[in-house]
Motif scaffolding. Structure first.
Motif, short mmCIF file in Angstrom:
data_model
loop_
_atom_site.label_atom_id
_atom_site.label_comp_id
_atom_site.label_asym_id
_atom_site.label_seq_id
_atom_site.Cartn_x
_atom_site.Cartn_y
_atom_site.Cartn_z
N GLU A 163 37.29 62.01 70.73
CA GLU A 163 35.91 61.90 71.29
C GLU A 163 35.14 62.45 70.39
N LEU A 164 35.57 63.55 69.92
CA LEU A 164 34.66 64.70 69.03
C LEU A 164 34.51 63.90 67.70
N TYR A 165 35.30 63.02 67.00
CA TYR A 165 35.19 62.19 65.98
C TYR A 165 34.07 61.09 66.40
N LYS A 166 34.14 60.53 67.44
CA LYS A 166 33.33 59.32 67.59
C LYS A 166 31.90 60.03 67.95
N ASP A 167 31.52 61.07 68.62
CA ASP A 167 30.25 61.85 68.81
C ASP A 167 29.59 62.06 67.50
N ALA A 168 30.79 62.68 66.71
CA ALA A 168 30.06 63.31 65.30
C ALA A 168 29.72 62.02 64.44
N GLY A 169 30.41 60.96 64.53
CA GLY A 169 30.22 59.66 63.92
C GLY A 169 28.75 58.83 64.25
N ALA A 170 28.47 59.31 65.40
CA ALA A 170 27.36 58.61 66.02
C ALA A 170 26.01 59.57 65.75
N GLU A 171 25.93 60.56 65.26
CA GLU A 171 24.80 61.50 64.95
C GLU A 171 23.97 60.88 63.93
N PRO A 172 22.77 60.64 64.17
CA PRO A 172 21.65 59.95 63.35
C PRO A 172 21.83 60.51 61.87
#
Length: 396
Positions: free
Chosen positions: A102-111
């Motif tokens: 989930e941390l990977y996914k959140d970081a990957g979604a950062e603009p």
């Protein structure tokens, strides 16, 4: 076909072996393709091998190459800070271990994050129209279908284990435990640690401290007893022309004569992780043992014995209590204070990126001269050893 068992009906060990093999292929895809080839460019895989891993990871993880690479590069750029996407020093071990994906996914979604850190990753038609995250469920569904066709209902269990492999082993154990618990060969500026023996299961990624010390090296093992199964795969692929090693970690080369010039300085800077390790082993710890032996007060002997880690660790990694312990030890033991200060000054040589070569060389020579004049035998011997450093000969 018996739909309960699929095309193949195996015993328990047959299913277990198949599951282990497909999980290992997934881990190999992450460590060889995503990590060593794409993120750090220490390895060049043959285009056929690259595309195999792209396809396999699309089916078994839904990972986007650009997203994974971007998050990992950001991790290295901001390790153990608030900007680190998955540091247990910041988020806590439990969160990284259990919610690493989930941390990977959140970081990957950062603009803008993927554009900043994901450069140089595949940008072809199949990547943009099939493998990117928008279609990741299609690949995962295909993997589920294949497992059910092959093994029937048991295939669902195998699929579940496959889907857990990377979130738990890589995003959880490597990024979590690998920055929290284990041993350190090198005192790099972050908290990365080696967790052994798990090489067969973690692709060599468990040698995490070695990797952070030499990020662009395609080989993670550094000591004779360390085993990097990823390097074994690379050796096999290289032997059949399917991989080319671009970089491995440097190793110190020492000449028989001492000639302190720019080549010596460059060899010291390039091998700085080895230099720090050698300094701890041949200077700091011998001086500490001498101080322990010379101390008559039991309380101070006990404190000195506990001071080993705080004396060799990077000061920035020490918490408030350990920082205070270091301060007390240095205030009461002049020889330890001296060798600690010499180590700090030595590190400034490779931190001085904006200083001219001439100034760096002059500073290095001054450091060597003052170490020789220190009167501390182990420091004097280390200075002579450092003066003999040379660059590794270029491979033929």
């Amino acid at each position: 076909m018996d739909y309960a068992f699929g095309l193949f009906r195996l015993d328990f060990w047959g299913y277990a072996l198949y599951t282990l093999i497909v999980a290992q292929i997934t881990i190999a895809g992450v460590t060889l393709y995503l990590h060593r080839d794409q993120a750090h460019r220490g390895l060049d895989l043959h285009p056929v091998v690259r595309h195999f891993f792209r396809f396999w990871l699309w089916m078994t993880t839904g990972i986007s190459t650009k997203e994974w690479v971007a998050v990992h590069r950001k991790h290295h750029a901001h390790c153990e800070t608030e900007e680190d996407p998955h540091s247990p020093q910041i988020h806590g071990l439990k969160k990284v271990l259990l919610e690493g994906a989930e941390l990977y996914k959140d970081a990957g979604a950062e603009p803008g994050m993927q554009d900043t850190f994901g450069r140089g990753t595949p940008d072809d038609w199949i990547e943009n129209n099939l493998y990117r995250r928008g279609n990741h469920f299609l690949g995962i569904a295909l993997m589920l279908l294949i497992n059910v066709v092959l093994f029937g209902v048991v295939g669902i269990t195998i699929f579940a284990i496959q889907m857990m492999t990377i979130p738990f082993c890589a995003a959880g154990i490597i990024n979590g435990v690998g920055h929290h618990t284990g041993y350190r060969n090198y005192e790099c500026s972050d908290a990365a640690r080696n967790i052994v023996p798990w090489g067969v299961f973690l692709g060599g990624e468990e040698l995490h401290n070695n990797h952070h010390a030499f990020p662009s090296s395609s080989r993670f093992s550094m000591r004779p007893w360390e085993f990097d199964i990823g390097w074994m795969y690379i050796t096999v692929l290289k032997s059949v022309g399917l991989a080319k090693v671009r970089r491995v970690a440097p190793r110190p080369v020492k000449a028989t004569e001492s000639r302190v010039d720019l080549e010596t300085l460059r060899a010291v800077i390039v091998n700085r992780m080895h230099v720090l390790r050698e300094y701890s082993q041949s200077v700091t710890l011998p001086v500490l043992r001498t101080e322990v032996a010379a101390t008559e007060t039991g309380q101070w002997q006990k404190m000195l014995r506990k001071a080993r880690k705080v004396l060799v660790r990077q000061p920035a990694l020490l918490d408030e209590r350990k920082t205070q312990r270091l301060k007390e030890v240095l205030e009461n033991h002049q020889s330890l204070k001296t060798v600690h200060e010499f180590r700090e000054r030595l590190q400034k040589l490779w931190d001085g990126a904006t200083v001219s070569n001439e100034k760096l060389l002059a500073d290095f020579r001054e450091w060597l001269a003052q170490a020789e004049a220190s009167g501390i035998k182990s420091l004097q011997e280390f200075a002579r050893s450092l003066a003999s450093y040379r660059m590794e000969p270029a491979a033929a």
